[in-house]
Enzyme design. Structure first.
Site: not given
Ligand code: R5P
Length: 292
Positions: A125, A185, A187
Site C-alpha cells: 500500500h 475520487k 471518499r
Molecule cells: C485506495 O487508496 C485504494 O487504492 C483502493 O481504491 C481502495 O482501497 C478500494 O477500496 P474499496 O473497494 O472499499 O472501495
C-alpha cells in the site's frame, strides 16, 4: 529451495515452487486445540536448506500461522528462511494518523522479520512499509503479470479510479502502449465514494474496452462507481482488475453486475479470474533473496 504454503496462500506457493524449477513443495498439518489455539506441524527436515514460506496476512489468524510456521521451519534446521507475504495486512496504517495509534505496518514488519532472513511482498500500500524492515525486504510488482495477461485480452484504455493509483496505471499503460487516465475520487466514508472524470480526458472511451486497474478491491465501492461512470460515458466493455482482491461481503457480486470481467492476482484466494505473480516472486527469490 523448499516451498511451504500457508493456508492463506497455498495456490500461489505451489505456483512459486513450479517457477523455481519444481522445487519441493508442502503444506503444514493444521488443527485447532479445544481452546481455539492453533497447532501446526511441517513435514520434513530442512537441514541446511533454504526454505520459502508463503503466507498472506489478511487476517490475524493468518499472521499467527505465519509466525508459527517460521518457528517450525527454524526448528527443522533451515539454513535461511525467505518469507513471502503476498498481501501484507495492516499495511494501510503505515503511519500514526492520530495520537494514541500504533504504526501497524511497522509492528507487523518487526514481528515478521524476526523469523526471516529476507521478506518479499507484492504491491505494498505504501513504500514506507519497506523502511520498517531492518533485514532485506523486497517488493514485487504485479504490473508485469498484468502486462502478460492483458496481451491475451484486448484493452483499449486503462483507468485508475483515483489519482493515488495513477502512477501504477501509467506504468502498465506505457508497457502496453495504451492511453490511460485517472478519475477523481472523493471518499465519503469507508464504503462510499464519489467519482468524476478529470477536466481533460485524454482518451475517448466510447465503444472501447476499458480496464479499471487498482491495487486493492475491498468493499468494491470504488470499482463499482468507476464502472458505472465509464458505462454511462459509453464504454463498450469494462473490466475490473486489481492486485489484491479482498472482495468483502457481497463485493464480488456487485462488481460482477456492472463489469464484463474481474481479474485479480493470486496474492489472495478468491473467485476472480487469476493473474499470477508467481514468476515475478520466484525471480525475486532467486536473484535478490538468495544473494541477500
Ligand atoms: C485506495 O487508496 C485504494 O487504492 C483502493 O481504491 C481502495 O482501497 C478500494 O477500496 P474499496 O473497494 O472499499 O472501495
Amino acid at each position: 529451495m523448499h516451498v511451504i504454503g500457508g493456508s492463506a496462500s497455498t495456490d500461489l506457493a505451489e505456483r512459486i515452487s513450479r517457477e523455481l524449477g519444481n522445487s519441493p513443495f508442502s503444506v503444514p498439518f493444521l488443527k485447532r486445540f479445544p481452546d481455539g489455539e492453533l497447532y501446526l506441524r511441517v513435514g520434513g527436515n530442512f537441514k541446511d536448506e533454504d526454505v520459502v514460506i508463503v503466507q498472506s496476512t489478511r487476517t490475524d489468524q493468518d499472521l499467527l500461522e505465519l509466525l508459527l510456521l517460521q518457528d517450525a521451519v527454524r526448528e527443522g534446521g533451515a539454513r535461511r528462511i525467505f518469507v513471502v507475504v503476498p498481501y501484507f495486512g495492516y499495511g494501510r496504517q503505515d503511519r500514526r494518523f492520530f495520537p494514541g495509534e500504533p504504526v501497524s505496518a511497522r509492528a507487523l514488519a518487526h514481528h515478521v522479520e524476526l523469523g526471516a532472513d529476507a521478506v518479499v511482498m507484492v504491491d505494498l500500500h505504501s513504500p514506507l512499509t519497506l523502511e520498517h524492515f531492518h533485514k532485506p525486504a523486497f517488493e514485487a510488482s504485479a504490473i508485469p503479470a498484468f502486462a502478460r495477461q492483458v496481451r491475451q485480452r484486448p484493452v483499449d484504455v486503462l483507468v485508475s479510479p483515483d489519482k493515488g493509483g495513477a502512477d501504477r496505471v501509467r506504468r502498465l499503460a506505457d508497457i502496453l502502449g495504451k492511453p490511460w487516465f485517472a478519475l477523481e475520487k472523493k471518499r465519503i466514508d469507508s464504503e462510499r465514494v464519489e467519482l468524476r472524470f478529470p477536466d481533460a480526458v485524454p482518451a475517448d472511451i466510447r465503444g472501447k474496452q476499458v480496464t479499471i486497474f487498482d491495487d486493492v478491491i475491498s468493499t468494491g465501492g470504488t470499482v463499482v462507481e468507476a464502472a458505472k461512470l465509464l458505462r454511462d460515458h459509453g464504454a463498450g466493455a469494462v473490466t475490473a482488475a486489481c492486485t489484491h482482491g479482498l472482495f468483502l461481503r457481497d463485493a464480488f457480486e456487485r462488481i460482477k453486475a456492472v463489469t464484463d470481467a474481474i481479474y485479480a492476482t493470486d496474492t489472495l484466494q478468491n473467485g476472480a479470474l487469476k493473474v499470477s505473480v508467481a514468476p515475478d516472486v520466484a525471480r525475486l527469490l532467486e536473484k535478490d533473496c538468495a544473494r541477500a
